[in-house]
Scaffold this active site. Sequence first.
Site, PDB file in Angstrom:
ATOM      1  N   ASP A 171      -4.337  17.301  -8.290  1.00  0.00           N
ATOM      2  CA  ASP A 171      -3.530  16.277  -7.607  1.00  0.00           C
ATOM      3  C   ASP A 171      -2.076  16.493  -8.007  1.00  0.00           C
ATOM      4  OD1 ASP A 171      -2.334  14.019  -6.518  1.00  0.00           O
ATOM      5  OD2 ASP A 171      -3.943  12.655  -7.141  1.00  0.00           O
ATOM      6  N   ARG A 187       0.861  -1.184   0.000  1.00  0.00           N
ATOM      7  CA  ARG A 187       0.000   0.000   0.000  1.00  0.00           C
ATOM      8  C   ARG A 187       0.893   1.228   0.000  1.00  0.00           C
ATOM      9  NH1 ARG A 187      -4.542   2.909  -1.120  1.00  0.00           N
ATOM     10  NH2 ARG A 187      -4.850   4.580   0.394  1.00  0.00           N
ATOM     11  N   ARG A 232       0.535  14.993  -6.281  1.00  0.00           N
ATOM     12  CA  ARG A 232       1.369  13.977  -5.633  1.00  0.00           C
ATOM     13  C   ARG A 232       2.311  13.310  -6.631  1.00  0.00           C
ATOM     14  NH1 ARG A 232      -3.255  10.493  -2.868  1.00  0.00           N
ATOM     15  NH2 ARG A 232      -4.182  11.010  -4.899  1.00  0.00           N
TER      16      ARG A 232
END
Length: 217
Positions: free
Chosen positions: A140, A63, A142
Amino acid sequence: MTDALTSATPGSPVSFEVSTNVPTTHGLFEMRAYRDLVTSAEHVAVIAKTPDGRAPADGALVRVHSECLTGEAFGSLKCECGPQLDAALDTIAAEGGVVVYLRGHEGRGIGLINKLKAYRLQEDGLDTLDANLALGLPADSREYGGAAGILADLGITRVRLLSNNPEKRRQLVEHGITVDSLVPLVVGISAQNAGYLDTKRDRMGHTLPSHLDTGAA
């Protein structure tokens, strides 16, 4: 895998800082801290051994999780980040694997204060994507090069990615990590975040069910 205190592999986007064992409510984990040499953020790899006692290797369940103070520490129901982190930690505790926890990703990269400003705009009817754009910020921002560098330091170049976000898969592959599959992580759905999740599915490409069960009567 690097074992010494504070070291960086030439060309890596991260430097390893320290490893320690930490007992948690989810289980006993090895926590390895890294410094992102691009953003200066501090990241953590939370590692659980497989049931036969081996360290995670290629093909491990992984994850890659973005920091979310509001959802993880304060229990905000506007997102599903807290339940996702809990579920991921429970899963790797049982099966073995890694949670790569990325700091500096609050609000999909806009920071805590801007995230709360976006929340305020959502009260006026904007969705989570348009609220960021209304602030003049990316939907976004990231970047997952640091996560790929951490996985490479762990000797993991192929993963099963515990995520609903194809963009994470695309970026990890771009940085040299083979993603065998996306393993769904659909938890924490509520009436308060159903619209947020609809936006993630319909406008940001997340692989979420077409009908979200909020549990409402």
